[in-house]
Design an enzyme around this catalytic site. Sequence first.
Site, PDB file in Angstrom:
ATOM      1  N   CYS A   1       1.276   2.221   2.324  1.00 44.82           N
ATOM      2  CA  CYS A   1       1.409   2.805   0.977  1.00 44.82           C
ATOM      3  C   CYS A   1       0.080   3.402   0.504  1.00 44.82           C
ATOM      4  CB  CYS A   1       1.893   1.744  -0.007  1.00 44.82           C
ATOM      5  SG  CYS A   1       1.987   2.377  -1.694  1.00 44.82           S
TER       6      CYS A   1
ATOM      7  N   CYS B   1       5.838  -6.277  -0.657  1.00 47.68           N
ATOM      8  CA  CYS B   1       6.486  -5.015  -0.272  1.00 47.68           C
ATOM      9  C   CYS B   1       6.453  -4.792   1.250  1.00 47.68           C
ATOM     10  CB  CYS B   1       5.773  -3.859  -0.979  1.00 47.68           C
ATOM     11  SG  CYS B   1       6.447  -2.267  -0.498  1.00 47.68           S
TER      12      CYS B   1
ATOM     13  N   CYS C   1       3.428  -5.457  -5.033  1.00 47.39           N
ATOM     14  CA  CYS C   1       2.959  -4.930  -3.746  1.00 47.39           C
ATOM     15  C   CYS C   1       2.770  -6.017  -2.682  1.00 47.39           C
ATOM     16  CB  CYS C   1       1.683  -4.121  -3.947  1.00 47.39           C
ATOM     17  SG  CYS C   1       1.922  -2.748  -5.101  1.00 47.39           S
TER      18      CYS C   1
ATOM     19  N   GLU D   1      28.315   3.919  -7.702  1.00 46.41           N
ATOM     20  CA  GLU D   1      27.268   4.934  -7.826  1.00 46.41           C
ATOM     21  C   GLU D   1      27.353   5.646  -9.184  1.00 46.41           C
ATOM     22  OE1 GLU D   1      24.594   5.779  -6.097  1.00 46.41           O
ATOM     23  OE2 GLU D   1      25.013   4.064  -4.815  1.00 46.41           O
TER      24      GLU D   1
ATOM     25  N   CYS E   1       9.201  -2.338  -6.177  1.00 49.43           N
ATOM     26  CA  CYS E   1       8.389  -1.190  -6.613  1.00 49.43           C
ATOM     27  C   CYS E   1       8.878  -0.757  -8.000  1.00 49.43           C
ATOM     28  CB  CYS E   1       8.501  -0.048  -5.601  1.00 49.43           C
ATOM     29  SG  CYS E   1       7.230   1.199  -5.813  1.00 49.43           S
TER      30      CYS E   1
HETATM   31  S1  SF4 Z   1       3.051  -1.185  -1.908  1.00 48.01           S
HETATM   32 FE1  SF4 Z   1       3.511   0.863  -2.647  1.00 48.01          FE
HETATM   33  S2  SF4 Z   1       5.688   1.157  -2.272  1.00 48.01           S
HETATM   34 FE2  SF4 Z   1       5.276  -1.042  -2.121  1.00 48.01          FE
HETATM   35  S3  SF4 Z   1       5.643  -1.888  -4.169  1.00 48.01           S
HETATM   36 FE3  SF4 Z   1       3.482  -1.361  -4.072  1.00 48.01          FE
HETATM   37  S4  SF4 Z   1       3.353   0.721  -4.863  1.00 48.01           S
HETATM   38 FE4  SF4 Z   1       5.503   0.361  -4.351  1.00 48.01          FE
END
Ligand code: SF4
Length: 352
Positions: A211, A205, A202, A35, A195
């Site tokens: 989102c 994701c 996206c 970390e 992201c």
């Molecule tokens: S959907 Fe939203 S949270 Fe997912 S990668 Fe795209 S911008 Fe980021």
Amino acid sequence: MSQFAQALLNWYAKAGRQDLPWQHPRSPYYVWLSEVMLQQTQVATVIPYFERFVRRFPDLPSLAQASTDDVLALWTGLGYYSRARNLHKAAQQIMAQHQGQMPSSQAELEALPGIGRSTAAAIRSQAFNQPAAILDGNVKRVLIRHQALNISSNDAKAQPQLWQLAESLLPSAQPGALDFANYTQAIMDLGATLCKRSKPNCPACPVASSCQALATGQQHSLPLPKASRTKPERERVFLLLSSPEGIWLGPDYGFGVWQDLWQFPSFASQSEALDWLAQQPLIVDSQPESWPRFRHTFSHYHLWLQPVQISVRLNGIMQASGRFTTAQDWPKLGLPKPVLSLLNQWQQQAHS
Ligand code: SF4
């Protein structure tokens, strides 16, 4: 459990990073070290540093007993050296105050040098599987986009809201499962691998369906750009004293964040450098040769560095601490990156 947390945990089980060197074992010492190294630094850069570090200091007692020079030598090139100094001090504090065991409460962790709220939470969740929310740069970007907040990541007024949001999304405890540890790694992985700052992926994701930035076409424009601030500029002259025995370096020429690191004698101006040189027990064999001036950027200012090389021979005992060094010595010393790059140039020149 929030839909967000469940989606992240499902995704992490299939696609998250589970082979990072600090996950085997996910011990408090490994988590803490990783970390600290990961602050301001990417995973790919950190991995070889982490591996070298734990080969040399496999556990907290060995780190606590090390010399500052040995710790800083293993940090050379990673930057932000106060992290290494704090790590070393914290290891000694844990030996003295916690019988060598990493504490597991937020207050005790935050009382250690170099550990803030988010790092303490990362240690609690990953090493002790406690419900603790982190809020590093990657996580802020994910939350700002997911909720379509019209703010920049460093907007000071928005930090309490971001902390509250991060805490509200934590998973609920499942008996026997490592959900808090995995969730923390998952949200960091989401920010680092999908992201991303530019070009968020996206379609891949796990939280795309909820989102708000994606739903409103703002995934590329959020977070808002940080308020730009012009960094002040400073100047420093580095004196590269080369002799048949090597090039002079010392541990006491540090300034600002480079304290305790070995470096060239450094001065505010060339005339100050030459005045200092005249008082040393050195025979000067060449005219000062100015190398190209270059800029090194710190988080709060730009530093213009002017290297000046002079060939010398020792004619007595230098009052300053330090010594003439060769390439065999450098891996054992903590060196700022620009100093190491000048040493390599000097080495190439000397052998060309
Ligand atoms: S959907 Fe939203 S949270 Fe997912 S990668 Fe795209 S911008 Fe980021």
